[in-house]
Design an enzyme around this catalytic site. Sequence first.
Site, PDB file in Angstrom:
ATOM      1  N   LYS A 153      39.284  40.953  43.161  1.00 25.90           N
ATOM      2  CA  LYS A 153      38.058  41.137  42.384  1.00 25.90           C
ATOM      3  C   LYS A 153      37.112  42.152  43.009  1.00 25.90           C
ATOM      4  CE  LYS A 153      37.780  36.798  39.831  1.00 25.90           C
ATOM      5  NZ  LYS A 153      39.159  36.375  40.009  1.00 25.90           N
ATOM      6  N   GLU A 237      28.257  37.356  43.901  1.00 22.60           N
ATOM      7  CA  GLU A 237      27.862  38.109  42.727  1.00 22.60           C
ATOM      8  C   GLU A 237      26.676  37.420  42.050  1.00 22.60           C
ATOM      9  OE1 GLU A 237      31.001  40.327  40.113  1.00 22.60           O
ATOM     10  OE2 GLU A 237      30.655  38.370  39.207  1.00 22.60           O
ATOM     11  N   ARG A 330      48.022  41.254  32.021  1.00 18.14           N
ATOM     12  CA  ARG A 330      49.092  40.516  31.343  1.00 18.14           C
ATOM     13  C   ARG A 330      48.656  40.247  29.916  1.00 18.14           C
ATOM     14  NH1 ARG A 330      46.369  35.761  31.014  1.00 18.14           N
ATOM     15  NH2 ARG A 330      45.150  35.091  32.809  1.00 18.14           N
TER      16      ARG A 330
END
Length: 485
Positions: A153, A237, A330
Amino acid sequence: MRSARPQGEVEEGSLRRVADGRTTRCGRSSTERRSTSMIESLLVANRGEIARRIIRTARRLGVRTVAVYSEADADLPFVREADEAVCVGPANPAQSYRNSEAILAAAKSTGARAIHPGYGFLSENADFARTVEANGLVWVGPGADAITAMGDKINARNLMAAAGVPVAPGSTDPAGTVEAALAAAEEIGFPVMVKAAAGGGGMGMAVAADEASLRTEYDKVRAFAERMFGDGSVLIERYFPRVRHVEVQILGLADGRVVALGERECSVQRRNQKLVEESPSPAVSAELRARLLAAAVRAGEAVGYRNAGTVECLLDPTTGEFFFLEMNTRLQVEHPVTELVHGLDLVEEQLRVAAGLAPNFDPDALAPRGHAIELRINAEDPKRFLPGPGAVTAWTEPTGDGVRVDSGYSLGTTVTPFYDSLMAKLIVYGADRAEAIDRARVAVAGFEIAGPKCNLPFFAELLDNPEFLGGDYDTGIVARMRAKK
């Protein structure tokens, strides 16, 4: 108005079961890789509803299919619906569906020329993708480098920021100690989200409102990340108390272009995991949609993306600002809503890209129509959402205009505790959101499941909830619904 295509149906008369891959096979040399003709044979490295979903499209295209299954799944529909089936191990996913050596051996023993990983399990495992291609097989997914780039991330955030994609305020390096996490939080401002950098699917996340809670949650998230992902890296974050979860479906074409196939609203969640998705989002204006889709295309182009992927964003409903959250490299669970509003088959498009073929649609003339909603039918109680596996003693799927069911189970099968609780996806399509909701109500009432616990009553409740009906909801809607009980 058009009706949804009945992609959840299967033609039992056209199916045959072949035991454990013991068949005569023929095919091209294993040294061949990609071509400009459709893949001849496909191993589906997954289970349940997504395995059935992939097999259904492959059969329509004339592609021979190979299923792999664990001992616990031997009686599930996807096993008998494939042309061949190979048992790859016991119930434990590490010994079966995540057992890359067993899956590759199954591909070789059956002459499969390509592997489709579905979602979960090995679908975002870059090492497995590389190994598949190193063995002369076609990987139906993005390149290993793209999976690696977006799998962390922090690295993904930094790449997106460099590409001009908006990212939320957060750390640009892993917070290796709690002191580093505190320093990052001080700069960002409380409250903050503490996230496993290698996590996904809503796992490995916690909110810290102050220094004391950050110290506690940091240790928990780090330990969880090391245990689940083998990587204890932690990202700090900004936390948005009120936010919507909106994502964009992208498709990297064989010719190098990246196209965006609209957005999906995914804000109905429990424990940071999705329950309902709809497209288009009731929160997204035409102007915001243009910005979202352009940012998603930039994200894909930044990593040379090929095949299907999803750019997930957080949307501040007050300001209209959106921020990159992560990219899922995906096919998503919720891909059917995109299929219905665009009138295409994303699994077919995945196979075409993997084979080096042009898409089966005009990328310059995308014209989404109508509204689609997906409800995830899970084996869990509708109040606390705790899993409740069991033998299926009743199973009746709804039918009708605009109704599609992608299911992994049927009467007489058993939902075991070894895997995700998803039993089926109920997808409805209407000319507009109101018609889609009306059809969803009827379909939920007509879906009968007995044996395992089931969250269908929750959806009946949601489809009468004023906040959801008005379209002005956020990721806290489920918590607010349960707080009123």
